[in-house]
Write a protein that holds these residues in place. Sequence first.
Motif, PDB file in Angstrom:
ATOM      1  N   TRP A 207       0.885  -0.991   0.333  1.00  0.00           N
ATOM      2  CA  TRP A 207      -0.087   0.063  -0.010  1.00  0.00           C
ATOM      3  C   TRP A 207       0.956   1.152  -0.099  1.00  0.00           C
ATOM      4  N   GLY A 208       0.708   2.351  -0.954  1.00  0.00           N
ATOM      5  CA  GLY A 208       1.345   3.315  -0.968  1.00  0.00           C
ATOM      6  C   GLY A 208       2.929   3.244  -1.093  1.00  0.00           C
ATOM      7  N   GLY A 209       3.597   2.138  -1.913  1.00  0.00           N
ATOM      8  CA  GLY A 209       4.705   1.829  -1.591  1.00  0.00           C
ATOM      9  C   GLY A 209       5.515   1.713  -0.783  1.00  0.00           C
ATOM     10  N   ILE A 210       4.259   0.954   0.176  1.00  0.00           N
ATOM     11  CA  ILE A 210       4.699  -0.559   1.185  1.00  0.00           C
ATOM     12  C   ILE A 210       4.891  -1.286   1.551  1.00  0.00           C
ATOM     13  N   ASN A 211       5.936  -1.973   1.571  1.00  0.00           N
ATOM     14  CA  ASN A 211       5.991  -3.598   1.365  1.00  0.00           C
ATOM     15  C   ASN A 211       6.140  -4.312   2.415  1.00  0.00           C
ATOM     16  N   TYR A 212       5.462  -5.474   2.340  1.00  0.00           N
ATOM     17  CA  TYR A 212       5.344  -6.351   3.915  1.00  0.00           C
ATOM     18  C   TYR A 212       5.660  -8.113   3.974  1.00  0.00           C
ATOM     19  N   TRP A 213       6.042  -8.581   4.035  1.00  0.00           N
ATOM     20  CA  TRP A 213       6.167 -10.065   3.390  1.00  0.00           C
ATOM     21  C   TRP A 213       5.925 -10.462   4.512  1.00  0.00           C
ATOM     22  N   GLY A 214       5.988 -12.141   4.715  1.00  0.00           N
ATOM     23  CA  GLY A 214       5.305 -13.137   5.220  1.00  0.00           C
ATOM     24  C   GLY A 214       6.977 -14.070   4.939  1.00  0.00           C
ATOM     25  N   GLU A 215       7.491 -14.819   5.931  1.00  0.00           N
ATOM     26  CA  GLU A 215       8.142 -15.974   5.628  1.00  0.00           C
ATOM     27  C   GLU A 215       8.335 -17.076   5.219  1.00  0.00           C
TER      28      GLU A 215
END
Length: 115
Positions: free
Chosen positions: A99-107
């Motif tokens: 969202w809005g250039g923010i990225n999150y990843w799981g393992e």
Amino acid sequence: QVQLVESGGGLVQPGGSLRLSCAASGITFSFYAMDWYRQAPGKQRELVAAIVGGGATTYAASVKGRFKISRDIAKSTVYLQMNSLKPEDTAVYYCHGSWGGINYWGEGTLVTVSS
């Protein structure tokens, strides 16, 4: 603290089904586009399926008609229902939120399709 926690992977025979789950915390889940990626041994990570804020979905050609992505906003969880699994679906499956250039990843969670 943001967390994306995948579950549901495992060993399944060809033609079988699995449902992956990704529980998100620490984010306003409804804002985020949520995706499933996978990475097979020796290959690049590839996008499998995506669901955006309005609920529209997209799929890789290799899984279209067999996989379905969905989400439960109340539970901040995204799912990947995988049917008619093939040996070539074997990979580590990763949940991704953006969202809005923010990225999150799981393992990641390992899916192995083998007889």
